[in-house]
Design a protein around this motif. Sequence first.
Motif, PDB file in Angstrom:
ATOM      1  N   GLU A   6       0.825  -1.204   0.000  1.00  9.94           N
ATOM      2  CA  GLU A   6       0.000   0.000   0.000  1.00  9.94           C
ATOM      3  C   GLU A   6       0.861   1.256   0.000  1.00  9.94           C
ATOM      4  OE1 GLU A   6      -3.253   2.149   2.940  1.00  9.94           O
ATOM      5  OE2 GLU A   6      -3.230  -0.045   2.785  1.00  9.94           O
ATOM      6  N   LEU A   7       1.909   1.274   0.808  1.00 12.34           N
ATOM      7  CA  LEU A   7       2.802   2.437   0.865  1.00 12.34           C
ATOM      8  C   LEU A   7       3.516   2.638  -0.467  1.00 12.34           C
ATOM      9  CD1 LEU A   7       4.349   2.024   4.436  1.00 12.34           C
ATOM     10  CD2 LEU A   7       2.693   3.743   3.687  1.00 12.34           C
ATOM     11  N   ALA A   8       3.899   1.541  -1.119  1.00 13.90           N
ATOM     12  CA  ALA A   8       4.578   1.646  -2.408  1.00 13.90           C
ATOM     13  C   ALA A   8       3.657   2.255  -3.459  1.00 13.90           C
ATOM     14  CB  ALA A   8       5.053   0.262  -2.850  1.00 13.90           C
ATOM     15  N   VAL A   9       2.406   1.814  -3.488  1.00 11.51           N
ATOM     16  CA  VAL A   9       1.441   2.355  -4.452  1.00 11.51           C
ATOM     17  C   VAL A   9       1.163   3.820  -4.154  1.00 11.51           C
ATOM     18  CG1 VAL A   9      -0.934   2.189  -5.282  1.00 11.51           C
ATOM     19  CG2 VAL A   9       0.403   0.103  -4.916  1.00 11.51           C
ATOM     20  N   LYS A  10       1.066   4.176  -2.884  1.00  9.58           N
ATOM     21  CA  LYS A  10       0.843   5.574  -2.524  1.00  9.58           C
ATOM     22  C   LYS A  10       2.024   6.450  -2.941  1.00  9.58           C
ATOM     23  CE  LYS A  10      -2.402   5.007   1.320  1.00  9.58           C
ATOM     24  NZ  LYS A  10      -2.622   5.160   2.785  1.00  9.58           N
ATOM     25  N   ASP A  28       8.815   4.989 -14.741  1.00 12.94           N
ATOM     26  CA  ASP A  28       8.974   6.084 -13.774  1.00 12.94           C
ATOM     27  C   ASP A  28       8.168   5.811 -12.511  1.00 12.94           C
ATOM     28  OD1 ASP A  28      10.559   7.525 -15.585  1.00 12.94           O
ATOM     29  OD2 ASP A  28       8.795   8.460 -16.494  1.00 12.94           O
ATOM     30  N   MET A  29       6.931   5.355 -12.690  1.00 13.40           N
ATOM     31  CA  MET A  29       6.062   5.071 -11.544  1.00 13.40           C
ATOM     32  C   MET A  29       6.614   3.907 -10.726  1.00 13.40           C
ATOM     33  SD  MET A  29       2.402   5.246 -13.542  1.00 13.40           S
ATOM     34  CE  MET A  29       2.267   6.209 -15.038  1.00 13.40           C
ATOM     35  N   ALA A  30       7.072   2.854 -11.413  1.00 13.99           N
ATOM     36  CA  ALA A  30       7.622   1.682 -10.722  1.00 13.99           C
ATOM     37  C   ALA A  30       8.863   2.049  -9.927  1.00 13.99           C
ATOM     38  CB  ALA A  30       7.937   0.591 -11.741  1.00 13.99           C
ATOM     39  N   ARG A  31       9.663   2.959 -10.477  1.00 12.70           N
ATOM     40  CA  ARG A  31      10.871   3.393  -9.779  1.00 12.70           C
ATOM     41  C   ARG A  31      10.493   4.107  -8.481  1.00 12.70           C
ATOM     42  NH1 ARG A  31      12.632   6.456 -13.543  1.00 12.70           N
ATOM     43  NH2 ARG A  31      13.358   4.689 -14.787  1.00 12.70           N
ATOM     44  N   ALA A  32       9.448   4.932  -8.519  1.00 11.58           N
ATOM     45  CA  ALA A  32       8.998   5.621  -7.300  1.00 11.58           C
ATOM     46  C   ALA A  32       8.482   4.628  -6.265  1.00 11.58           C
ATOM     47  CB  ALA A  32       7.904   6.631  -7.649  1.00 11.58           C
ATOM     48  N   LYS A  37       8.925  -3.103 -13.054  1.00 10.80           N
ATOM     49  CA  LYS A  37       7.806  -2.619 -13.851  1.00 10.80           C
ATOM     50  C   LYS A  37       6.626  -3.597 -13.826  1.00 10.80           C
ATOM     51  CE  LYS A  37       6.601  -1.804 -18.703  1.00 10.80           C
ATOM     52  NZ  LYS A  37       7.131  -1.694 -20.099  1.00 10.80           N
ATOM     53  N   PHE A  38       6.899  -4.868 -14.022  1.00  8.01           N
ATOM     54  CA  PHE A  38       5.819  -5.838 -14.138  1.00  8.01           C
ATOM     55  C   PHE A  38       5.170  -6.130 -12.788  1.00  8.01           C
ATOM     56  CE2 PHE A  38       8.777  -6.637 -17.672  1.00  8.01           C
ATOM     57  CZ  PHE A  38       7.904  -6.402 -18.731  1.00  8.01           C
ATOM     58  N   HIS A  39       5.966  -6.220 -11.748  1.00  5.94           N
ATOM     59  CA  HIS A  39       5.402  -6.451 -10.416  1.00  5.94           C
ATOM     60  C   HIS A  39       4.604  -5.226  -9.965  1.00  5.94           C
ATOM     61  CE1 HIS A  39       4.799  -8.239  -6.575  1.00  5.94           C
ATOM     62  NE2 HIS A  39       5.535  -7.358  -5.928  1.00  5.94           N
ATOM     63  N   PHE A  40       5.116  -4.039 -10.277  1.00  5.10           N
ATOM     64  CA  PHE A  40       4.414  -2.810  -9.910  1.00  5.10           C
ATOM     65  C   PHE A  40       3.049  -2.741 -10.565  1.00  5.10           C
ATOM     66  CE2 PHE A  40       3.396   1.526 -11.414  1.00  5.10           C
ATOM     67  CZ  PHE A  40       3.061   2.102 -10.188  1.00  5.10           C
ATOM     68  N   SER A  41       2.969  -3.052 -11.846  1.00  2.90           N
ATOM     69  CA  SER A  41       1.684  -2.993 -12.554  1.00  2.90           C
ATOM     70  C   SER A  41       0.663  -3.917 -11.910  1.00  2.90           C
ATOM     71  CB  SER A  41       1.874  -3.363 -14.028  1.00  2.90           C
ATOM     72  OG  SER A  41       2.674  -2.401 -14.683  1.00  2.90           O
ATOM     73  N   ARG A  42       1.112  -5.107 -11.477  1.00  7.18           N
ATOM     74  CA  ARG A  42       0.193  -6.067 -10.850  1.00  7.18           C
ATOM     75  C   ARG A  42      -0.300  -5.569  -9.504  1.00  7.18           C
ATOM     76  NH1 ARG A  42       3.925  -9.889 -12.936  1.00  7.18           N
ATOM     77  NH2 ARG A  42       4.938 -10.034 -10.892  1.00  7.18           N
ATOM     78  N   ILE A  43       0.618  -5.067  -8.670  1.00 10.04           N
ATOM     79  CA  ILE A  43       0.197  -4.644  -7.330  1.00 10.04           C
ATOM     80  C   ILE A  43      -0.635  -3.359  -7.403  1.00 10.04           C
ATOM     81  CG2 ILE A  43       2.182  -5.744  -6.219  1.00 10.04           C
ATOM     82  CD1 ILE A  43       3.333  -2.889  -5.818  1.00 10.04           C
ATOM     83  N   PHE A  44      -0.347  -2.498  -8.389  1.00  6.80           N
ATOM     84  CA  PHE A  44      -1.125  -1.269  -8.532  1.00  6.80           C
ATOM     85  C   PHE A  44      -2.559  -1.600  -8.905  1.00  6.80           C
ATOM     86  CE2 PHE A  44      -2.699   2.677 -10.178  1.00  6.80           C
ATOM     87  CZ  PHE A  44      -2.003   3.666  -9.499  1.00  6.80           C
ATOM     88  N   LEU A  45      -2.722  -2.517  -9.854  1.00  6.75           N
ATOM     89  CA  LEU A  45      -4.062  -2.925 -10.265  1.00  6.75           C
ATOM     90  C   LEU A  45      -4.818  -3.547  -9.097  1.00  6.75           C
ATOM     91  CD1 LEU A  45      -6.146  -3.347 -12.529  1.00  6.75           C
ATOM     92  CD2 LEU A  45      -5.020  -5.523 -13.028  1.00  6.75           C
ATOM     93  N   ARG A  46      -4.136  -4.360  -8.301  1.00  6.92           N
ATOM     94  CA  ARG A  46      -4.779  -4.997  -7.156  1.00  6.92           C
ATOM     95  C   ARG A  46      -5.174  -3.963  -6.098  1.00  6.92           C
ATOM     96  NH1 ARG A  46      -0.909  -8.330  -5.745  1.00  6.92           N
ATOM     97  NH2 ARG A  46      -0.319  -7.513  -3.706  1.00  6.92           N
ATOM     98  N   ALA A  47      -4.368  -2.930  -5.926  1.00  6.90           N
ATOM     99  CA  ALA A  47      -4.619  -1.942  -4.879  1.00  6.90           C
ATOM    100  C   ALA A  47      -5.697  -0.930  -5.252  1.00  6.90           C
ATOM    101  CB  ALA A  47      -3.326  -1.201  -4.541  1.00  6.90           C
TER     102      ALA A  47
END
Length: 281
Positions: A6-10, A28-32, A37-47
């Motif tokens: 949750e903190l990572a997505v925020k 850029d978003m995944a770096r923040a 990139k691929f793991h970030f897209s999955r967790i963002f969609l889930r969150a």
Amino acid sequence: MEQSVELAVKRAIMMMQENLGEQLTVEDMARAAMFSKFHFSRIFLRATGVSPGRFLSALRLQRAKHLLRSTKLNVADISLRVGYNSLGTFSSRFTRSVGMSPTAYRRLAGFATHIPIDRSGRLGQPSAARVSGEIRLGPAVEPGLIFVGMFPDRIPEGRPVSCAVLTEPGCFHFESVPTGSWYLLAQSVTEKSQQMMWDHDAPDQRISVATHGPLTVRSDTVVEAELTLQPAGTLDPPVLLALLDVRPEASTERGHTEPRPLLQTIGRRQFPWTRACRPAA
């Protein structure tokens, strides 16, 4: 959801909000967020229920709404400030998502007089399906006008295929719901909130939201759902659809100086309802 996720997505959402005028990439978003990139897209969609790109696009339009209400910048300058290089693309996307053009949104001070319903059949053919349910208030939610609608996406934007406006928490009922996959999305804003010009950019905004879905509607489907309104948080996709004006002076302009019960009777039950949702021309 894990707190670290949750903190990572925020963190990613905060980075988006701070750089809406830039051409951001998923990298850029995944770096923040400090994920691949691929793991970030999955967790963002889930969150959040939507992809990072869709969330960013919604944030851009939300900021544009804020600038149209609170500044005298022309539409072309606003489109550049929120990351659009083409005024035509910005205007068409704004109109499709908000329900009116940027110029009309500014002229109406960000308020809608009614919510048009999509009867084109483009999103799904009318059927005998019925969807009903109950809207409840969470512990931190103030009573206010409640909009509930059915949308093809997790973000409340554009024209719903069915909708109702409740003057208080309670039941809603939709007949002849088109077949397809839909989200039930509810949102509430009080008169006090509108006077403060609610926005995710403003710390004192008091929009409350609830979602249920996706719902798969077939020709003979009967669906019941419960939605509990909670204060909108960072992970909630922005509300893009222009909301109804609940200010007292607006009611006076429409010829109503006293609150009136808004009810329709279906069978032996009564459901709060208003004509604010109308078939689109």
